[in-house]
Design a protein around this motif. Structure first.
Motif, PDB file in Angstrom:
ATOM      1  N   ASN A 121      12.465  68.435  63.261  1.00  0.00           N
ATOM      2  CA  ASN A 121      12.550  67.141  62.573  1.00  0.00           C
ATOM      3  C   ASN A 121      12.237  67.226  61.089  1.00  0.00           C
ATOM      4  O   ASN A 121      12.189  66.210  60.407  1.00  0.00           O
ATOM      5  N   SER A 122      11.982  68.448  60.575  1.00  0.00           N
ATOM      6  CA  SER A 122      11.633  68.578  59.166  1.00  0.00           C
ATOM      7  C   SER A 122      12.239  69.851  58.591  1.00  0.00           C
ATOM      8  O   SER A 122      12.478  70.832  59.318  1.00  0.00           O
ATOM      9  N   LEU A 123      12.476  69.794  57.251  1.00  0.00           N
ATOM     10  CA  LEU A 123      13.026  70.946  56.538  1.00  0.00           C
ATOM     11  C   LEU A 123      12.131  71.290  55.366  1.00  0.00           C
ATOM     12  O   LEU A 123      11.567  70.406  54.715  1.00  0.00           O
ATOM     13  N   PHE A 124      11.973  72.623  55.103  1.00  0.00           N
ATOM     14  CA  PHE A 124      11.212  73.084  53.941  1.00  0.00           C
ATOM     15  C   PHE A 124      11.924  74.302  53.359  1.00  0.00           C
ATOM     16  O   PHE A 124      12.283  75.232  54.083  1.00  0.00           O
ATOM     17  N   ARG A 125      12.143  74.268  52.037  1.00  0.00           N
ATOM     18  CA  ARG A 125      12.823  75.377  51.351  1.00  0.00           C
ATOM     19  C   ARG A 125      11.798  76.180  50.570  1.00  0.00           C
ATOM     20  O   ARG A 125      11.038  75.631  49.749  1.00  0.00           O
ATOM     21  N   ASP A 126      11.729  77.510  50.804  1.00  0.00           N
ATOM     22  CA  ASP A 126      10.750  78.348  50.123  1.00  0.00           C
ATOM     23  C   ASP A 126      11.370  78.990  48.886  1.00  0.00           C
ATOM     24  O   ASP A 126      12.553  78.784  48.563  1.00  0.00           O
ATOM     25  N   SER A 127      10.578  79.805  48.194  1.00  0.00           N
ATOM     26  CA  SER A 127      11.019  80.405  46.933  1.00  0.00           C
ATOM     27  C   SER A 127      12.027  81.529  47.131  1.00  0.00           C
ATOM     28  O   SER A 127      12.612  82.003  46.159  1.00  0.00           O
ATOM     29  N   ARG A 128      12.244  81.988  48.355  1.00  0.00           N
ATOM     30  CA  ARG A 128      13.193  83.063  48.631  1.00  0.00           C
ATOM     31  C   ARG A 128      14.515  82.514  49.160  1.00  0.00           C
ATOM     32  O   ARG A 128      15.265  83.224  49.811  1.00  0.00           O
ATOM     33  N   ASN A 129      14.778  81.236  48.860  1.00  0.00           N
ATOM     34  CA  ASN A 129      16.043  80.600  49.209  1.00  0.00           C
ATOM     35  C   ASN A 129      16.272  80.588  50.721  1.00  0.00           C
ATOM     36  O   ASN A 129      17.348  80.912  51.219  1.00  0.00           O
ATOM     37  N   ARG A 130      15.206  80.222  51.427  1.00  0.00           N
ATOM     38  CA  ARG A 130      15.291  80.071  52.869  1.00  0.00           C
ATOM     39  C   ARG A 130      14.828  78.661  53.236  1.00  0.00           C
ATOM     40  O   ARG A 130      13.920  78.113  52.598  1.00  0.00           O
TER      41      ARG A 130
END
Length: 976
Positions: free
Chosen positions: A515-524
């Motif tokens: 139910n949630s999305l998170f984008r990290d610094s490595r483009n994931r």
């Protein structure tokens, strides 16, 4: 590190640090703590008003002095692996591990000691109030040092020896310094004048720090060459009396004060943090501060000891509010963090947490969603209770001036406004101070208090948004479909937008309820949710999906992921329902450190994690916490020691110091106690052990600190134990104890050989006994055969001859009658002889009383027939005395022959027969008053010869004593 400013204002909460407090309730001998130190084995040594305590992570042990019941231990210093204590009324003490060596001066009284320093492991200095500075060796030989007049009249408070061999004497009227090998060169530090000096310490970079009533100062390494004229630099100038100074592993300075708790600052005194009882200290009155090798800070106070195991973790207590779970946060600006516990909103600025006025909500079912609009308004979702336990949720917009919330308005009243903004599902920033958000009325664009519609080809609700760049983003739809959109204006210059679908995927999540999305610094992009863990989308540079991966759920503390964030080092932090997990990556391989902060977080259920300052802000049940990540402390491997050994429930600790002690066979029940030195969290350390010779592998790690082995067989053994820290590091060395249990004597070769020989000898003895018995029986048979042949056979032959003569016609009637009388007498003799033989071989006649009865009956018949008076004297209680058959026969026949001779030849009128048993000697005596005879002049007849022969065969002594006219006495003695 954050500064803690105490305030009594309503709604303000002080930060709580993870202090661990110890007092007499935990086993200390006294609460007032003057000094704390650590020996080379890792044990913590504590000086109190009632003497020395040692703490091993589980128990406090008190070491009483040999001469006095109570003593003050106020000063300590580390020398090599040992800790040196100075104590009033006693002298010094060297402490290491489980031993304390008290050293009493031989020639010095009184002993009011006020400090100590170690010149070497065998030479020490201490201050004595009346005698001054004293030098003493390890044997107690003391010598008072003669100092110049400038130092001779000072009441010294403490002393310190620095790394260059300079002695610093602290006093109530200044600071005296001199080289350790030249006391006559003592000088006063001019810059401090007559200030009262409490403490001097040296930092890792060579600065000397001095605590006085005027504050804390330091002397640079360059200024130490000319100490008397050295310039001092102020470090701490608060109006507080500093009692002690310590340095942690990052060279931060820690100060304890008399009335105001403790302070922490950097090396130059900046970035000051202040901690008191409101932050968790056990007392405001702090006398000593110490940093151990794990970088734990120990504070000795009036009421016990406080330990700060993690300097970088602080918490705010929510346990006393209406709803205790801190579920959401908003990083408002660089200095302000907003927190919500569902019912209220709190503002954290600096080190103060204050509840904001202007907002209050019912509990509801959802967390407050806090978001900041592009134009600086605070959006807050609010729950309003409805009948039947339901709730209505809508979003309010506030102005926030840093102190309070004002100008509240429901966003539904704004042009085009929805009822609720789903802020936690993501906000996409757009040019022109605008943003794209998800609402209960679909996606909207917000700009300047207006909400504008967004046109897209699908109409499914959006669960979460994740920005890729200013023109595209990923959206998670309600049907678990992932869609990548491009944002396009609906018309040139218009405020309405349309979304162009660039990519969509319905299978990559594989039905997981994310139910949630998170984008990290490595483009994931991390797609996560409740009870499903995460799916990681690896993106191409344009934002399209390259591939997906799924980290194993078993690696995490829980499958319930509440939030995901990333710190400045690129480490991923996962807020789970069972702890905060850290995810690092090495060569595209994830490593998960579960429940990273353990018991330091007040609750295990972590609702959110977000970067804050140089660390993380987390929300949990009962508290919100700040975790500093500025300094990564070196991992510490615990030490482990075997502390006690009990054999058959008896303490035998002394054996632990011996090399391969040998235990007796019955000492086969052993109980080992052990402890691991790890003070970050003593309760989380675990142990694994193995007894080499019994166990095939290590035991499963557990918190149990003792183990018992029962009924150990003989052999050689090695007991191993190791400790496991909460971060997964094992002790660098195992604790080992080797011993052996002797075999029982009956399993030794010499005993087996002895038993074999004894058994062989016994069997041979039995064999010989049997042979002797057979020979004895054969001898008896031969004797009986001889008797039958010699006596009865001859008599029967005589009867046969007499019978033939009596039947002859040639003899007269008178002669025939004589022959018949003789035959009658001889027949009677044969009958008696046969009766004697049968009687002698019967086992039932083995006792003396039966033998004496037969002897008495035989003698009385003969004596009465010849009118001879007689007397029998027999011993009492002879019924249990047994006589072997062969001896019984000899005794009886000797008696019978003697009585028969007495009746036939003695002409006696009286006979006396006595029998006695004395000391296992059988004595029989037969005497009469007859005519007697000369024993030397007569030729012995068959009767005397037979008696002597039978006595010889029986192994007895036979004496015949007689004189003419004096009667006869026969004496028979036989060893029974």
């Amino acid at each position: 590190m954050l500064a803690l400013l105490l305030t009594a204002a309503a709604g303000v909460r002080a930060q709580r640090l993870p202090f661990v407090n110890y007092s007499t309730a935990q086993g200390m001998v006294h609460n007032r703590t003057h000094t704390i130190n650590q020996d080379g084995k890792g044990y913590i040594w504590i000086g109190t008003d009632l003497g020395i305590n040692r703490y091993d992570g589980r128990t406090f042990k008190h070491f009483p002095a040999p001469a006095v019941k109570h003593y003050f231990a106020r000063y300590s210093v580390r020398i090599g692996d040992k800790v040196l204590f100075a104590m009033d009324g006693i002298g010094l003490a060297l402490c290491l591990g489980d031993s304390v060596q008290f050293i009493c001066p031989k020639n010095l009284k009184p002993l009011n000691i006020s400090g100590t320093a170690a010149l070497s492991d065998r030479s020490f200095l201490f201050n004595e109030w009346q005698n001054g500075v004293v030098k003493m060796d390890e044997k107690g030989n003391a010598q008072v040092l003669h100092l110049p007049a400038i130092a001779s009249n000072n009441s010294f408070v403490d002393m310190f020896r620095d790394s260059k061999g300079i002695i610093w004497l602290m006093s109530g009227s200044g600071l005296i310094v001199f080289p350790e090998n030249d006391p006559a060169a003592a000088r006063k530090l001019k810059a401090l004048g007559n200030a009262y000096i409490n403490c001097v310490r040296e930092s890792r970079d060579g600065y000397i720090y001095i605590a006085s009533f005027r504050g804390v100062f330091r002397i640079s390494p360059q200024q130490r060459s000319q100490l008397s004229d050295a310039a001092i630099e102020p470090v701490f100038n608060k109006n507080q009396e500093v009692t002690a100074i310590a340095f942690d592993n990052t060279n931060h300075v820690w100060l304890s004060t008399v009335y105001d708790g403790i302070y922490k600052c950097d090396a130059s005194g900046r970035n000051l943090d202040h901690y008191t009882i409101r932050n968790g200290l056990i007392s405001q009155n702090t006398w000593n501060i110490f940093c151990d090798r794990e970088n734990n800070i120990w504070i000795g106070t009036e009421n016990g000891i406080s330990k700060l195991p993690d300097h970088q973790f602080m918490s705010f207590d929510f346990s006393q509010v209406d709803f205790q779970s801190v579920k959401s946060s908003l990083h408002w600006d660089d200095s302000t963090m907003l927190l919500s516990n569902v019912m209220d909103i709190y503002c954290l600025r600096g080190s103060q947490l204050q509840r904001l006025k202007g907002f209050h909500s019912g509990i509801g079912y959802r967390s407050h969603i806090l978001d900041k609009s592009p134009d600086g308004y605070l959006w807050v979702s609010k729950s309003v209770p409805l009948p039947a336990g339901n709730f209505k949720v809508y979003t309010l917009s506030f102005k926030f001036n840093g102190e309070q919330l004002t100008d509240s308005i429901a966003v539904s009243k704004l042009p085009g406004g929805p009822n609720e903004i789903f802020g936690r599902r993501g906000m996409i920033s757009l040019p022109g101070n605008a943003c794209l958000i998800s609402t209960d009325k679909g996606m909207k664009v917000y700009r300047d208090k207006h909400f504008y519609p967004v046109v897209r080809t699908d109409s499914l609700p959006v669960n979460s948004l994740c920005s890729i760049n200013s023109q595209s983003f990923w959206a998670l739809l309600d049907n678990r479909k992932l869609v990548r959109y491009k944002i396009l204006p609906l018309n040139a210059g218009a405020d309405s937008f349309r979304l162009q679908t660039l990519e969509e995927d319905t299978s990559i999540l594989n039905g997981k309820p994310v139910n949630s999305l998170f984008r990290d610094s490595r483009n994931r992009i991390w797609c996560y949710g409740v009870q499903c863990g995460a799916v990681i989308l690896h993106l191409n540079p344009d934002g399209s999906i390259h591939h997906a991966s799924v980290p194993g759920l078993s690696a995490f503390s829980s499958e319930i992921f509440n939030d995901i964030s990333e710190d400045a080092k690129g480490h991923i932090w996962v807020a789970t329902s069972a702890g905060l997990d850290e995810v690092t990556e090495d060569k595209n391989k994830f490593e998960v450190k579960r429940d990273r902060f353990g018991g330091r977080l007040c609750g295990k259920n972590i609702f959110f994690v977000t970067p804050f300052r140089a660390g993380l802000m987390v929300g949990s049940t009962g508290c919100a916490g700040i975790i500093g990540l500025q300094e990564e402390e070196d991992a510490y491997r615990p030490e482990v020691y075997i502390t006690d050994l009990r054999i058959n429930e008896i303490t035998r600790r002394n054996l632990l110091y011996l090399e391969l002690p040998e235990l007796h066979p019955e000492e086969d029940n052993l109980r080992f106690s052990f402890t691991g030195i790890y003070f970050k969290d003593e309760n989380l350390i675990r142990y694994a052990y193995m007894l080499e010779g019994i166990d095939k592998q290590w035991s499963t790690p557990s918190p149990e600190h003792m183990v018992t082995y029962s009924h150990l067989p003989p052999g050689k053994y090695i007991f191993h134990v190791k400790a496991l820290a909460p971060d997964g590091l094992w002790s660098a060395k195992e604790a080992v104890f080797s011993f052996s249990i002797d075999s029982p004597f009956y399993t030794r070769w010499w005993f087996i050989l002895l038993c074999t020989g004894a058994c062989t000898g016994m069997l041979y003895a039995i064999y010989r006994y049997r042979i002797d018995q057979l020979l004895a029986i054969q001898q008896i048979r031969q004797s009986i055969s001889k008797d039958l042949h010699d006596d009865i056979g001859a008599t029967v032959s005589s009867i046969s001859i007499l019978a033939n003569m009596a039947n002859s016609d040639l003899v007269s009637e008178q002669k025939r009658r004589q022959f018949l009388d003789t035959i009658q007498d001889e027949s009677k003799h044969v009958t008696e002889s046969l009766s004697d033989i049968v009687w002698s071989i019967s086992p039932k006649n083995d006792t003396l009383d039966i033998m004496f009865a037969r002897m008495q009956r035989y003698a009385s018949e003969l004596f009465e027939a010849k009118n001879i008076s007689y007397q029998f004297r027999l011993p009492e209680d002879i019924s249990n005395i047994a006589f072997p058959m062969n001896r019984r026969q000899h005794v009886y026949l000797i008696f019978k022959e003697a009585v028969n001779n007495l009746v036939k030849y003695a002409g006696a009128g009286h006979a006396d027969i006595s029998v006695s048993v004395e000391d296992e000697l059988f004595i029989m005596q037969i005497s009469d008053d007859g005519s007697g005879f000369d024993i030397d002049s007569i030729t012995p007849g068959n009767g005397i010869i037979n008696m002597r022969k039978r006595a010889q065969e029986a192994g007895a002594l036979l004496a015949i004593i007689s004189k003419p006219g004096a009667g006869t006495r026969i004496r028979f003695m036989l060893r029974m």
